[in-house]
Design an enzyme around this catalytic site. Structure first.
Site, mmCIF file in Angstrom:
data_model
loop_
_atom_site.group_PDB
_atom_site.id
_atom_site.type_symbol
_atom_site.label_atom_id
_atom_site.label_comp_id
_atom_site.label_asym_id
_atom_site.label_seq_id
_atom_site.Cartn_x
_atom_site.Cartn_y
_atom_site.Cartn_z
ATOM 1 N N GLU A 1 0.853 -1.265 0.087
ATOM 2 C CA GLU A 1 0.074 0.180 -0.008
ATOM 3 C C GLU A 1 0.763 1.306 0.054
ATOM 4 O O GLU A 1 1.919 1.237 0.454
ATOM 5 C CB GLU A 1 -0.758 0.004 1.238
ATOM 6 N N ASP B 1 -18.313 -10.410 -9.600
ATOM 7 C CA ASP B 1 -18.299 -9.754 -8.366
ATOM 8 C C ASP B 1 -17.640 -8.369 -8.582
ATOM 9 O O ASP B 1 -18.253 -7.234 -8.257
ATOM 10 C CB ASP B 1 -17.672 -10.059 -7.063
#
Length: 311
Positions: free
Chosen positions: A228, A253
């Site tokens: 991240e 999805d």
């Protein structure tokens, strides 16, 4: 008005190059064909440089996603500038071939790197390469000189596309986003299938979009280390991601995620590759500050076109 620079002296990511070449072909067909021939030679030179770089082991602090991205851009720029001198001598051969097919050359020119792809999915048969390329003379010894690792990587990427393509087409019908854009994003997120998220026991999660399991997710999950970016600085953290029973479920999805969140309103139905990538980043899909650039490069690059093309 100042005359535009020749294509071989402009930034390889300049999306206006293809349009300028089309104008040149319309105004001065002979000069346009010559320019197209130089660009094709530049593509060949870039493949040579790429094979050399892929065959060179890389390690150390400077071997990062960002350094590899800028090295690839530098290789493309160098190949483009070398092509202006036609060091391989292929430009004249290509020019003669293009001259014979001049009536259709504008329609088959490859898109500039980073440029948006056609408005509608045009790859049901997965043929994306211009026919003129198949008519180019073979380079003596080129097949033998290609590193085996490069051939294995190309085969792995084709296998990945074979696995996800039908589900990308299904998701494209739901989201209005061209299937090749969805394949490109799944390739970026999963490393063309090489870095697919797996559970601790090695079982696959089929999560090729890197979708995290938030508080509202009630299905199975996998917990793995991930990178991240915080204030532009990469950090390794552990995070929970959604797990699926198949690629079909994963793509459904993903389509549902885009369609159900207002922040992705500018992504759904997007027909331009660069804008699709930028819209995803603006919506906060990823923290990597280079995410949109990386995705746009895959969408407009040779690797995806080759993986989608019919063998």
């Amino acid at each position: 008005m100042k005359a535009p620079l020749p294509a071989t002296q402009r930034l390889v990511l300049d999306p206006a190059v293809a349009g300028d070449l089309r104008n040149r072909l319309r105004i001065d067909p002979q000069a346009g064909v010559r320019q197209a021939a130089r660009q094709f030679e530049g593509m060949l030179l870039h493949q040579i440089l790429k094979s050399m770089r892929d065959a060179t082991p890389a390690s150390g602090l400077l071997d990062t996603e960002q350094s590899r991205f800028f090295a690839a851009i530098g290789d493309q720029q160098m190949a483009q500038e070398l092509a202006s001198q036609s060091p391989l001598g292929f430009a004249s051969l290509i020019e003669r071939q293009l001259a014979r097919q001049q009536s259709g050359v504008v329609a088959t020119l490859p898109a500039a790197p980073g440029a948006g792809l056609p408005a509608q999915p045009v790859l049901p048969a997965r043929r994306a390469l211009p026919a003129v390329v198949t008519a180019l003379p073979a380079v003596p010894g080129a097949a033998a000189a290609q590193p085996e690792a490069t051939a294995d990587r190309a085969r792995r990427r084709r296998d990945f596309v074979d696995r996800v393509w039908p589900h990308a087409v299904e998701a494209a019908a739901t989201t209005g986003i061209p299937a090749q854009f969805l394949v490109a994003q799944s390739a970026l997120e999963s490393g063309w299938g090489k870095r697919e998220l797996r559970a601790a026991d090695g079982s696959p999660s089929f999560n090729v979009f890197g979708i995290k399991a938030g508080r509202g997710w009630v299905g199975p999950t996998v917990e793995v280390p991930t990178t991240e970016f915080v204030d532009g600085v990469p950090q390794t953290v552990r995070a929970r991601f959604r797990a699926y029973a198949s690629y079909a479920e994963a793509f459904r999805d993903y389509a549902q995620l885009l369609g159900s969140h207002p922040r992705y309103a500018s992504v759904v139905g997007q027909q331009d590759g660069v804008q699709f990538a930028r819209s995803l980043q603006r919506a906060g899909y990823a923290t990597d500050p280079m995410y949109a650039d990386k995705l746009a490069r895959i969408i407009g690059g040779d690797t995806l076109r080759q993986a989608l093309s019919v063998a």
